[in-house]
Each structure stands twice: as C-alpha cells, then as structure tokens.
Design a protein around this motif. Structure first.
Motif, short mmCIF file in Angstrom:
data_model
loop_
_atom_site.label_atom_id
_atom_site.label_comp_id
_atom_site.label_asym_id
_atom_site.label_seq_id
_atom_site.Cartn_x
_atom_site.Cartn_y
_atom_site.Cartn_z
N UNK A 1 -8.52 3.13 2.41
CA UNK A 1 -9.23 2.25 3.36
C UNK A 1 -8.23 1.52 4.25
N UNK A 2 -7.15 0.98 3.66
CA UNK A 2 -6.15 0.24 4.44
C UNK A 2 -5.48 1.13 5.48
N UNK A 3 -5.16 2.35 5.10
CA UNK A 3 -4.56 3.29 6.06
C UNK A 3 -5.52 3.59 7.20
N UNK A 4 -6.80 3.74 6.88
CA UNK A 4 -7.80 4.00 7.92
C UNK A 4 -7.92 2.78 8.85
N UNK A 5 -7.86 1.57 8.26
CA UNK A 5 -7.89 0.36 9.07
C UNK A 5 -6.70 0.33 10.03
N UNK A 6 -5.52 0.71 9.53
CA UNK A 6 -4.33 0.71 10.37
C UNK A 6 -4.46 1.74 11.49
N UNK A 7 -5.00 2.90 11.13
CA UNK A 7 -5.17 3.98 12.12
C UNK A 7 -6.17 3.58 13.20
N UNK A 8 -7.24 2.87 12.80
CA UNK A 8 -8.31 2.51 13.74
C UNK A 8 -8.13 1.14 14.36
N UNK B 1 1.54 -4.96 10.62
CA UNK B 1 1.01 -5.88 9.61
C UNK B 1 -0.30 -6.53 10.05
N UNK B 2 -1.32 -6.41 9.21
CA UNK B 2 -2.64 -6.96 9.55
C UNK B 2 -2.58 -8.48 9.72
N UNK B 3 -1.87 -9.17 8.81
CA UNK B 3 -1.80 -10.63 8.89
C UNK B 3 -1.07 -11.07 10.15
N UNK B 4 0.02 -10.36 10.51
CA UNK B 4 0.76 -10.72 11.71
C UNK B 4 -0.05 -10.42 12.97
N UNK B 5 -0.79 -9.33 12.97
CA UNK B 5 -1.63 -9.00 14.12
C UNK B 5 -2.74 -10.04 14.30
N UNK B 6 -3.26 -10.54 13.16
CA UNK B 6 -4.29 -11.58 13.24
C UNK B 6 -3.70 -12.86 13.86
N UNK C 1 -7.76 1.68 -6.69
CA UNK C 1 -6.58 1.35 -5.88
C UNK C 1 -6.34 2.44 -4.84
N UNK C 2 -6.51 3.69 -5.24
CA UNK C 2 -6.38 4.79 -4.27
C UNK C 2 -7.41 4.64 -3.15
N UNK C 3 -8.63 4.24 -3.52
CA UNK C 3 -9.67 4.04 -2.52
C UNK C 3 -9.30 2.90 -1.56
N UNK C 4 -8.75 1.81 -2.12
CA UNK C 4 -8.34 0.68 -1.28
C UNK C 4 -7.17 1.05 -0.38
N UNK C 5 -6.24 1.86 -0.92
CA UNK C 5 -5.11 2.30 -0.09
C UNK C 5 -5.60 3.18 1.07
N UNK D 1 0.83 -1.20 0.00
CA UNK D 1 0.00 0.00 0.00
C UNK D 1 0.87 1.25 0.00
N UNK D 2 1.93 1.24 0.78
CA UNK D 2 2.74 2.45 0.97
C UNK D 2 3.91 2.57 -0.01
N UNK D 3 4.45 1.43 -0.44
CA UNK D 3 5.62 1.46 -1.31
C UNK D 3 5.29 1.19 -2.77
N UNK D 4 4.13 0.61 -3.04
CA UNK D 4 3.74 0.33 -4.42
C UNK D 4 4.03 -1.10 -4.83
#
Length: 658
Positions: A147-154, A193-198, A141-145, A118-121
């Motif tokens: 969303x992912x940043x918002x998920x990380x923030x929240x 990382x979402x997968x690692x946090x899961x 893709x911008x919308x998904x990025x 998401x952040x590096x491309x």
C-alpha cells in the motif's frame, strides 16, 4: 482585513452551494471570528450542536490575510474537515476575490508510513534488520508495504487513516516516530518522504488542519512542526488542556531502559551500554518497592535509581561514535541513539522533581508493566506564555460555558476572567484581552428534552451500582423499549448494568463497550432501535446517533475524577494551597464538562426527542448541583419517575408508528 458584510456574503454563498439554510448562530459566529482575527483579540465561541460551527470559522479563516491553523482534538473531526467540509467549501468559494482556498493537513510523523522502514526493514534490539514475521502479521505487513509503495507511486499522502485495516503493532513495522527518523537530509528516500511532503504542502497552503497535540509540541514545547501562522482556531476546545497535558506527559519503565541498552551494545565500544542495563535493574527494583499512586516526595531509592539511569544514559549517548557526514547513515545506530536520548530526557525530568511536575507510579496490567509517569501540574501558564501571547486564538466548542459562564474554561487555557472585554467595552491596559460569546443552538431543548434527576435514589456508593439503581435503570429502559445510551463512570458499572438488563429484559439487545470495536457497536445500536449500549468515557464524548435510535441517555453518577487520580488530586491540592476552591476549580469543573458532553448525546437534530436521566441525587441536593445543572442544556427538569416513564412510553409508541 475581512469586513463583516464580506464574511456574511461569502458564508451565504457557501451555505447555498452546500444546500444548507441560513442559521443565525452560524452567521453571528462567522462575524465574531472575522472581527477577532482583524482585531487580534482572543475569542471563545460556544456553538451548540447543529449550529454549523465548522463553516462559521472556516469562511473567515479563508478570508484572513495570513496563514490560519485549525486544530482539532479528534481524528473524526479532522477527517470531516479535510474530506468533506473543506473540499465542498473551497469549490463553492473558488474564484472569489480575496479568498485563498489552499489547505493542507499536518499530523505527527508516526501517522505517516516511512519509506525507509518499508524498503529497508525494521532494526532489532541490536540494530540488525529483523526477518519478516511469519503468519498473519507478516502478511499484513506485506500488505501495508505494498500500500505504501502504491501511495508513493500515485503521489498519495501515506497517511495511516488511508491504510488497509491494521493493529498498532503492525503499523509500527512501517512507521517511525520523530526520534527514530533519520532526517530528510540523511535518508535516501527523503525526497519522497510522506511526512516531509506533507510539511512542504503545509508551507504552500493558507489553511493548515492539525491536532491539539501537534499544536502543543509546536507552540509550547518549541519543536517546529507547523509553518509560521498568524491565527489558530481550536475546535473541540473543551479538550485542549487534557490534550496538551497528554502531549507533555512522559513515561519510563525498566524494560524500556533495558531495550535502549541492548540496542546500544552494537554501536558503543565501552561499558556504557552495560552500565545502562545495570541502571535498568536498579530502576526495576526501586519501582517494585513503590506503591502505585502519586509521589509527593520521591522515595530516596527511586530518586537514586532515576539519577543512575539519567547519568548512564548521558554517558551512553556520549559514547556513540560521530556519524560520517559524507557516508550513508546507519539507521540502526540513529534509532538506537534516539531511544537512549528519550530515556535520558525522561529520567532527567523525573529526577529533577520540579514543583511544576507531578510524578506517579502507574499500576501494571497483564500487558503493560508498572511504569513511572510525569505530567505538568498545570498547562495554562505555558499556553499563555507560548501561544496566547504570540498568536490570536479562537476557541470553539459546544461546551465552553461551565456553570453558566466562560470563566472556568478561560482560566484553564491561560486567560484571566478580569481580562474579558464585555459587549460594548474596549480593551484598556495590559493583558490578553478576550471575548466570550454563546451563539446558541437551533434546538429547542426545553421542548425537545427532559432532564430527570432521580432524587429518590440513595447517593452512589463505592461498591458500584446498588439494587435501587439497577431497578431504576431497568424500569426506564423498559419504558423506552430499548433506545438507550448508558454512560457509566466505570467499566465495572457498565458491565454490571448490561448483565442485569440482559437478565431482566431479554427481549432487548444489550451491548457493552468491549463486546466489539466502537464503530461496530455504534452500527448495531443504530440498526436496531430496541437496543441498549452501555459504556464509559469514549461514549460520553464520541458518539453521534441522531433520530429514534437514542431517546434515553442514562448517567449513573456525577463523573467526578477518582480521588486517587494522581494529576487531578495534585491540581486540586495546588488550587486549595493557592487560596482557591480546589474541589470546584478541578473536580466540579471536570464533572461539569463530562456531564455537558454526555447530555449532548441526546439531541442531535431539530426533530430528536428524549430524556437525560441522572441517577445521582446529588445533582438536586448538593450545593454544587446548581453549578453542574447550569452547564447542561436547558431542558425541562423533573424528579418524578412516573412522569418520565410515561414520556418515554409515548416516545417509544410514536417511534414505532412514525
């Protein structure tokens, strides 16, 4: 260890808190599951639709002293467990002595957004970062990025299911598979990382909800994906062997090898990447000479090409420079090397031509080139050796008894009929002891449903639906005034039937799979009772439409596997060679399972009424018909078309005035 009265008491508490009513089958199931967990004995539980089997295994799972894994086949059931059943259940049982209500959901890595991507491309074929696509895809893709940043923030989960609507191609721009992943230790965003946090949450939880494929990768392939557990409950267990087979199936095609070679050119100094590209050309030429279908013996030129790809991929991997342990990793290099590793692993497996594998060539389509596929001939041995001998397993589904008993399903998952412990019996000697129980259903199938076998029709031919079948379909649908789910053995048959009904009964709405996405088709089917919905496999197993929406389920023919199905034909031949009956063990069992699932679309509540119409006379006339009928709900049976049309007309009239 949970005692039966304790399980019964907590189940009653949960059912009351959720506003339900006591169901004898659910109580029996919870008691049996608790006993199996305590005795470390495998259990098969057939629980009909409406039993409430989720609570039947979740309550004893929360009471069990060690971690329990629940594995489902479909995302729909996983979503139901995590979003509806478990939150309500844990709230109802919170604070009760001996109940650990912590739970987590665990999915494959590609189901989570990757913050590095998401952040590096996304690296291109040479490893350089790709420019953001223009147009609608770029916007998505911008919308998904975002969303992912918002998920990380929240502190969200970053799961694909929660993302804005997207296509597979768009999701790949914000996710990675396990081979592309840099690893938490090397990734600059590993702590988030979402997968690692899961995974971390799963390690802290008593109950872990996952899917059949991830369970197979963890238990059978030996790739650690799930934290250590004591018991696994496999829901939708009728799907298990297919999902395990799918997880263990690999594919290879020339363009994939070429892409791995191109991605390596930036990272490998010698000629190894060019050699891999040359091997891709050899594979393309060999595949072009091959005929689609199963290879009982691999043609010499194809085997030589696979060996060439294998050796070139191995050399290419060895040519990659070793990464600097102290510096930042090169994501392009890591992911390029991962793609070559995947090519090597698959080519090595295919070239080995093991008797335990089946190799075939899939015919290409407009979007997908011809590709080689390899799958295990059987999976029961792996499940027995690597899962059943290590863990206690509870299998449950609405369709586990095929032909009237558990033998077929038990054998397919690695349990031998001779190891079954009958009521009142005690285990003796070596073996994996198991018990099978049918806790029934709250539905009265004999009163609620009719099984109609159109015995007067000619047997189905290879050319699809004939005039007699189309006439029969039109007469039945006319009597039902729509309200019909048509389950067909092929897309061509479904489309032919839809075209005929649109022409003959234009006052009805006729939908065919492919006209829109399945959720949209299901919505239209529910909203307008004068509707017919025709389709293939995903409708046989994935549709839940209770009420007057569906009063007629049509099955055009017994759904035997295609004679040219490479895996099924290989399994059938192997069963014959071993002295068994390959047709009954493979083809008839496959058909029985699908027919049971298809017929199960009709009665979904205690007030549903209707007809399952099978337009294949072989169900009544062939020797194997009894086995297939014994796999279906015990509905009242007839072969008289006049009686069935009258019944449908009465149901239609009642639905209009009700």
């Amino acid at each position: 260890m949970p005692e039966t009265p304790r399980v019964t008491e907590l189940l009653a508490t949960a059912v009351s808190a959720l506003g339900g009513q006591e169901r004898a089958g659910q109580v029996q199931m919870a008691q049996e599951v608790a006993a199996a967990m305590a005795d470390e004995r495998h259990l098969l539980v057939q629980a009909g639709t409406g039993t409430g089997k989720s609570l039947g295994y979740l309550v004893p799972s929360l009471l069990h002293g060690e971690r329990v894994v629940v594995a489902t086949a479909t995302l729909a059931l996983q979503h139901q467990l995590v979003e509806r059943d478990l939150p309500r259940l844990t709230e109802a049982l919170a604070g009760h002595r001996g109940v650990d209500t912590s739970y987590a959901v665990l999915k494959g890595r590609s189901n989570y957004a990757c913050l590095h991507r998401v952040r590096e491309g996304v690296p291109d074929d040479q490893g350089a970062l790709v420019q953001m696509p223009e147009g609608s895809m770029g916007a998505k893709i911008l919308e998904l990025r975002a969303w992912a940043e918002k998920e990380a923030e929240d502190a969200g989960s970053g799961e694909r299911d929660n993302a804005p609507r997207h296509t597979d191609r768009e999701w790949r721009q914000v996710s990675v598979n396990h081979r592309e992943c840099l690893g938490a230790a090397k990734c600059p965003f590993g702590q988030e990382c979402f997968a690692e946090l899961a995974k971390e949450k799963a390690h802290r939880s008593h109950l872990v909800v996952t899917n059949h494929s991830l369970l197979a990768i963890d238990a059978i392939e030996g790739v650690p994906m799930i934290p250590d557990y004591d018991v696994v409950v496999i829901d939708e267990a009728h799907e298990l062997t297919a999902r395990v087979t799918q997880a263990a199936t690999d594919e290879l095609w020339a363009a994939e090898v070429e892409r791995a070679a191109r991605r390596s050119q930036r990272h490998v100094d010698g000629s190894e990447a060019d050699d891999l590209a040359d091997a891709a050309d050899a594979l393309r030429a060999a595949v072009a000479e091959g005929r689609p279908g199963r290879f009982e013996t691999i043609p010499a030129d194809l085997h030589d090409a696979l060996v060439l790809v294998r050796d070139a991929a191995r050399a290419c991997i060895s040519a990659y420079p070793k990464g600097d342990k102290d510096g930042d990793p090169d994501p392009g290099r890591t992911q390029a090397r991962g793609s070559v590793q995947e090519v090597f692993t698959t080519a090595e497996r295919m070239a080995a031509a093991s008797e335990h594998d089946v190799l075939w060539l899939n015919e290409g389509t407009e979007r997908m080139p011809p590709r080689l596929c390899v799958a295990p001939l059987q999976v029961w041995g792996q499940m027995r050796d690597k899962l059943l001998t290590e863990k206690t397993v509870v299998f449950t589904s609405a369709t586990l008894m095929l032909g009237g008993d558990f033998s077929s399903v038990a054998t397919s998952v690695g349990l031998k009929p001779s190891e079954r412990v009958l009521d009142g019996g005690t285990p003796s000697g070596e073996g994996l002891h198991w018990r099978g129980i049918d806790v029934g259903s709250p539905f009265d199938y004999g009163q609620q449903g009719i099984l109609y076998v159109a015995r007067h029709l000619p047997p189905p031919g290879r050319d699809g639906l004939g005039a007699a079948q189309l006439d029969e379909i039109a007469e039945l649908i006319d009597a039902a005034d729509g309200r019909t789910l048509g389950l067909f053995s092929s897309r061509r048959a479904a489309e032919a039937a839809a075209e005929a009904i649109r022409e003959r009964l234009p006052h009805l709405t006729t939908l065919a799979q492919g006209d829109a996405q399945l959720p949209e088709l299901a919505r239209q089917f529910v909203e307008d009772p004068h509707t017919c919905l025709f389709g293939t496999l995903s409708l046989w197993q994935g549709l839940d439409v209770p009420g007057d929406t569906c009063q007629l389920v049509l099955i055009d023919r017994i759904p035997f596997p295609r004679p040219d199905d490479p895996l099924m034909s290989a399994r059938q031949k192997a069963a014959d060679k071993a002295g068994g009956n390959g047709f009954m063990q493979v083809a008839a069992t496959h058909a029985a399972l699908l027919m049971a699932q298809g017929a199960g679309r009709l009665i979904r509540t205690t007030t549903d009424r209707g007809v399952v119409a099978v337009l294949d006379p072989r169900l009544a006339t062939a020797r194997y018909g009894g086995f297939l009928k014994a796999s279906l709900p015990t509905m009242w049976t007839t072969s008289d078309p006049a009686i069935v049309r009258q019944a449908l007309q009465r149901l239609s009239a009642t639905a209009k005035t009700g």
